[in-house]
Design an enzyme around this catalytic site. Sequence first.
Site, PDB file in Angstrom:
ATOM      1  N   THR A   6       0.865  -1.184   0.000  1.00  0.00           N
ATOM      2  CA  THR A   6       0.000   0.000   0.000  1.00  0.00           C
ATOM      3  C   THR A   6       0.902   1.234   0.000  1.00  0.00           C
ATOM      4  O   THR A   6       2.122   1.122  -0.141  1.00  0.00           O
ATOM      5  CB  THR A   6      -0.913   0.029   1.242  1.00  0.00           C
ATOM      6  OG1 THR A   6      -0.110   0.272   2.400  1.00  0.00           O
ATOM      7  CG2 THR A   6      -1.668  -1.283   1.404  1.00  0.00           C
ATOM      8  N   ARG A   7       0.299   2.416   0.202  1.00  0.00           N
ATOM      9  CA  ARG A   7       1.100   3.636   0.324  1.00  0.00           C
ATOM     10  C   ARG A   7       1.494   3.916   1.782  1.00  0.00           C
ATOM     11  O   ARG A   7       1.985   5.005   2.094  1.00  0.00           O
ATOM     12  CB  ARG A   7       0.324   4.840  -0.243  1.00  0.00           C
ATOM     13  CG  ARG A   7       0.374   4.918  -1.764  1.00  0.00           C
ATOM     14  CD  ARG A   7      -0.528   5.985  -2.353  1.00  0.00           C
ATOM     15  NE  ARG A   7      -0.395   7.270  -1.718  1.00  0.00           N
ATOM     16  CZ  ARG A   7      -1.350   7.848  -0.977  1.00  0.00           C
ATOM     17  NH1 ARG A   7      -2.505   7.228  -0.779  1.00  0.00           N
ATOM     18  NH2 ARG A   7      -1.159   9.028  -0.450  1.00  0.00           N
ATOM     19  N   LYS A   8       1.290   2.959   2.664  1.00  0.00           N
ATOM     20  CA  LYS A   8       1.747   3.106   4.053  1.00  0.00           C
ATOM     21  C   LYS A   8       3.237   2.790   4.111  1.00  0.00           C
ATOM     22  O   LYS A   8       3.661   1.693   4.450  1.00  0.00           O
ATOM     23  CB  LYS A   8       0.955   2.179   4.975  1.00  0.00           C
ATOM     24  CG  LYS A   8      -0.518   2.557   5.087  1.00  0.00           C
ATOM     25  CD  LYS A   8      -1.271   1.593   5.964  1.00  0.00           C
ATOM     26  CE  LYS A   8      -2.757   1.956   6.033  1.00  0.00           C
ATOM     27  NZ  LYS A   8      -3.539   0.979   6.834  1.00  0.00           N
ATOM     28  N   THR A   9       4.019   3.799   3.733  1.00  0.00           N
ATOM     29  CA  THR A   9       5.469   3.645   3.628  1.00  0.00           C
ATOM     30  C   THR A   9       6.164   4.714   4.457  1.00  0.00           C
ATOM     31  O   THR A   9       5.537   5.682   4.901  1.00  0.00           O
ATOM     32  CB  THR A   9       5.919   3.764   2.164  1.00  0.00           C
ATOM     33  OG1 THR A   9       5.473   5.039   1.653  1.00  0.00           O
ATOM     34  CG2 THR A   9       5.324   2.653   1.308  1.00  0.00           C
TER      35      THR A   9
END
Length: 274
Positions: free
Chosen positions: A123-126
């Site tokens: 996901t874009r949870k970076t």
Amino acid sequence: MFTSHLEEFIEEDLGYNDISCTIVPDKTQKAVIFAKENCILAGTGVAKEILDYFGIKYEQLFDDGDFLVAGNTIFELEGSAISILRAERLTLNFLGHLSGIATLTRKCVDLVSRQSKTRIAATRKTTPGLRRYEKLAVIAGGGDPHRFNLSDSIMIKDNHRNMMGLENAILEAQKRASFTQKIEVEVESVSDALIAAKMNVDIIMLDNMEPSEISDTISALQAEGLREHVIIEISGGISPANLNIFADTGADIISMGSLIHKSRWIDISLEVKE
């Protein structure tokens, strides 16, 4: 990596008065970088850029995506003793962090592959500033990177629905999307999934649904003759502990932020040769 980014990382680590690395005689030194535990390797591209910047010669023995057992040597090094010490921590930090992501990703990919063709995605949870490297680590582990940024595709989430309504949000996205961009809609009910599919979106994400709800939604789409025309992604509350249950729902994609934010660093070390 842009040189400016690399130099920011180096500046952060060296500071303004590096005594610890300069007390050693600046002679040619050999060293090895090796894994201290089993893992899937990732981050060698960044490691090579760091080593190149410091003028350290290296021989790479394994590639991203390779399975390592404890003790395997990743790089054999030769260069200035001071440069090796200065490159050490930054190189190991990237290798350890990214190999941890690749290792967890491979674990999830292997779990799912035993029972379905569902793909595992990130996901874009970076980590801000490190997304490109963390996404590449997911790829090294056999996963799908998903969107690299907001411009890659258009995703309509719950806040979009709350602000303008589902149908209005889809219509506006379709009006403004490039022909190269897919439109994905996040839904939390069967009725919204049917609306999105009937409006010809490309991907429907079933968010925070229980496995039984996911199966019911997919069945409803099949009953309406809509299932084959849309990609079904599921996300929310999925971990290695319950992954097998979600893999049996019939979804095409399982996206997991935990691939990155719950991965454990791998113990990778540098040791000089006497």
